[in-house]
Write an enzyme that holds these catalytic residues in place. Sequence first.
Site, mmCIF file in Angstrom:
data_model
loop_
_atom_site.group_PDB
_atom_site.id
_atom_site.type_symbol
_atom_site.label_atom_id
_atom_site.label_comp_id
_atom_site.label_asym_id
_atom_site.label_seq_id
_atom_site.Cartn_x
_atom_site.Cartn_y
_atom_site.Cartn_z
ATOM 1 N N ASN A 12 33.512 37.010 41.623
ATOM 2 C CA ASN A 12 34.807 36.323 41.660
ATOM 3 C C ASN A 12 35.586 36.859 42.854
ATOM 4 O O ASN A 12 36.058 37.984 42.833
ATOM 5 C CB ASN A 12 35.543 36.603 40.335
ATOM 6 C CG ASN A 12 36.980 36.113 40.350
ATOM 7 O OD1 ASN A 12 37.377 35.333 41.222
ATOM 8 N ND2 ASN A 12 37.768 36.586 39.392
ATOM 9 N N TRP A 13 35.708 36.030 43.893
ATOM 10 C CA TRP A 13 36.328 36.511 45.138
ATOM 11 C C TRP A 13 37.856 36.536 45.063
ATOM 12 O O TRP A 13 38.513 37.022 45.963
ATOM 13 C CB TRP A 13 35.896 35.639 46.315
ATOM 14 C CG TRP A 13 34.420 35.731 46.622
ATOM 15 C CD1 TRP A 13 33.479 36.494 45.970
ATOM 16 C CD2 TRP A 13 33.718 35.041 47.661
ATOM 17 N NE1 TRP A 13 32.252 36.315 46.553
ATOM 18 C CE2 TRP A 13 32.368 35.433 47.581
ATOM 19 C CE3 TRP A 13 34.110 34.131 48.654
ATOM 20 C CZ2 TRP A 13 31.399 34.943 48.473
ATOM 21 C CZ3 TRP A 13 33.143 33.637 49.529
ATOM 22 C CH2 TRP A 13 31.811 34.045 49.434
ATOM 23 N N LYS A 14 38.409 35.935 44.041
ATOM 24 C CA LYS A 14 39.874 35.852 43.896
ATOM 25 C C LYS A 14 40.487 35.274 45.181
ATOM 26 O O LYS A 14 39.858 34.443 45.828
ATOM 27 C CB LYS A 14 40.430 37.225 43.523
ATOM 28 C CG LYS A 14 39.683 37.819 42.313
ATOM 29 C CD LYS A 14 40.358 38.994 41.687
ATOM 30 C CE LYS A 14 39.553 39.452 40.470
ATOM 31 N NZ LYS A 14 40.187 40.543 39.739
ATOM 32 N N HIS A 99 40.676 32.953 33.463
ATOM 33 C CA HIS A 99 40.695 34.352 33.922
ATOM 34 C C HIS A 99 42.037 34.986 33.549
ATOM 35 O O HIS A 99 43.076 34.314 33.560
ATOM 36 C CB HIS A 99 40.485 34.395 35.440
ATOM 37 C CG HIS A 99 40.270 35.787 35.944
ATOM 38 N ND1 HIS A 99 41.317 36.652 36.167
ATOM 39 C CD2 HIS A 99 39.143 36.481 36.218
ATOM 40 C CE1 HIS A 99 40.827 37.811 36.577
ATOM 41 N NE2 HIS A 99 39.509 37.743 36.612
ATOM 42 N N GLU A 101 44.022 36.788 35.108
ATOM 43 C CA GLU A 101 45.094 36.656 36.105
ATOM 44 C C GLU A 101 45.756 35.290 36.000
ATOM 45 O O GLU A 101 46.964 35.156 36.235
ATOM 46 C CB GLU A 101 44.534 36.925 37.513
ATOM 47 C CG GLU A 101 44.262 38.420 37.707
ATOM 48 C CD GLU A 101 43.129 38.760 38.655
ATOM 49 O OE1 GLU A 101 42.699 37.890 39.437
ATOM 50 O OE2 GLU A 101 42.667 39.919 38.606
ATOM 51 N N GLU A 171 36.370 40.249 29.527
ATOM 52 C CA GLU A 171 36.995 41.077 30.551
ATOM 53 C C GLU A 171 38.228 41.751 29.974
ATOM 54 O O GLU A 171 39.318 41.149 29.960
ATOM 55 C CB GLU A 171 37.401 40.215 31.746
ATOM 56 C CG GLU A 171 36.240 39.513 32.413
ATOM 57 C CD GLU A 171 36.541 39.181 33.869
ATOM 58 O OE1 GLU A 171 35.800 39.614 34.730
ATOM 59 O OE2 GLU A 171 37.562 38.518 34.126
ATOM 60 N N GLY A 177 40.011 45.664 37.928
ATOM 61 C CA GLY A 177 40.585 46.192 39.163
ATOM 62 C C GLY A 177 41.147 47.592 39.038
ATOM 63 O O GLY A 177 41.856 48.061 39.926
ATOM 64 N N SER A 217 35.726 46.140 36.609
ATOM 65 C CA SER A 217 35.250 47.300 37.376
ATOM 66 C C SER A 217 33.734 47.493 37.312
ATOM 67 O O SER A 217 33.258 48.620 37.259
ATOM 68 C CB SER A 217 35.997 48.569 36.945
ATOM 69 O OG SER A 217 37.382 48.435 37.206
ATOM 70 N N GLY A 238 34.548 41.427 40.325
ATOM 71 C CA GLY A 238 35.631 41.146 41.254
ATOM 72 C C GLY A 238 35.448 41.956 42.535
ATOM 73 O O GLY A 238 34.665 41.607 43.416
ATOM 74 N N GLY A 239 36.157 43.064 42.618
ATOM 75 C CA GLY A 239 36.187 43.888 43.842
ATOM 76 C C GLY A 239 34.825 44.149 44.464
ATOM 77 O O GLY A 239 34.645 43.995 45.684
HETATM 78 P P1 PGA Z 1 37.039 43.776 39.059
HETATM 79 O O1 PGA Z 1 37.478 42.286 38.644
HETATM 80 O O2 PGA Z 1 35.528 43.784 39.099
HETATM 81 O O3 PGA Z 1 37.648 43.980 40.416
HETATM 82 O O4 PGA Z 1 37.563 44.697 38.029
HETATM 83 C C1 PGA Z 1 36.784 41.565 37.656
HETATM 84 C C2 PGA Z 1 37.403 40.211 37.474
HETATM 85 O O5 PGA Z 1 38.641 40.088 37.570
HETATM 86 O O6 PGA Z 1 36.701 39.222 37.225
#
Ligand code: PGA
Length: 257
Positions: A12-14, A99, A101, A171, A177, A217, A238-239
Site C-alpha cells: 500500500n503506497w499511500k 483502510h 486512515e 490491521e 506506521g 509494520s 505500508g512503509g
Molecule cells: P505500515 O502500514 O506497514 O507502514 O505499518 C500498513 C498499512 O497501513 O497498510
Amino acid sequence: MKAMRQPVIAGNWKMYMTIAESLDFARALKPLVVASTGCEIVVAPPFTAIKAVSDRLEGSNVEVAAQDVASEPGPGAFTGEVSASMIRDAGAKWVIIGHSERRQYYGESDESVNGKIHASIAVGLLPIVCVGERLEERNAGRAEQIVDAQLSGGLRNLTESEASRIIIAYEPIWAIGTGQTATPETAQQMHAFIRLRIKAIFGGPIADKTRILYGGSVKPDNILALMNQADIDGALVGGASLEADSFARIVNYKQSD
Ligand code: PGA
C-alpha cells in the site's frame, strides 16, 4: 487448510510516488520477484499512477490495486470520486477498502465500506477489506468486539459467491506506521477470531478459503514469523513496500531468514 489458501502480499503506497517514481519502482521490482510463485503479489499506487504501473507490469506476476473506490457505481455527478469500473479501466484488479486512515481521517463507515465492496465486486475487482482496533479499544478488552462490528457491518448482504472473492486485512491501528508490529501470536488470535466470524456469517467452506492478511509494520525481518501462523495468509505492507528491494524481500519471505 492453510495449504489451500494462496498467500497475498500487497504493498500500500499511500500518498507516495509520482508517476515517474512508480515506473522506476515497477521496473526495479519485476526482476526481483519474477521467480516468486508462492504468493500473489499486489501493489497499490495512488490513482494517478495506476494506469502507468498496470501497463508497465502487464504480463508479469505483479498485479495492481487501487487504495479506495467510490461506493456509487456511476457514472454520475460525484465530484472527486473514482468508480470501480474506472479503476478496472485503468488496469487494476484489486482494491483496498476501509483502510484505517480512510476511517480515521475521511469518515469512512462500515456502511460506506459495504457500498464500496458491492460496487467493486459488481465489476470484478477483488476487495481487500481492512479492519482493526485502536490501542485504547484493545486496552479496554474490546478489540474483538470492534473487529466483529466492522465485519458484520462491512460484509452485509453479500451472497456466498460474492463473499468468496473478498480478502480481509487485519490491521491493528496501533501497529500501523509505528514500528510496533503485533506479535505473531496476537495477530494469529485475531485472525482465528475473524475466520470464526466469517464462518458464522457465510459458512465453513467460505471461511476456510478466505485469505486474511496482517498489516501493521510488516518488514522483511518479521514476515516469516507472521506467515508461519495458521490463519495468517499474507500481508498488507505500508512503509516497507515503498522500496522495491524491501518489498521483494517480504514477497520472497520463504527464501530469506
Ligand atoms: P505500515 O502500514 O506497514 O507502514 O505499518 C500498513 C498499512 O497501513 O497498510
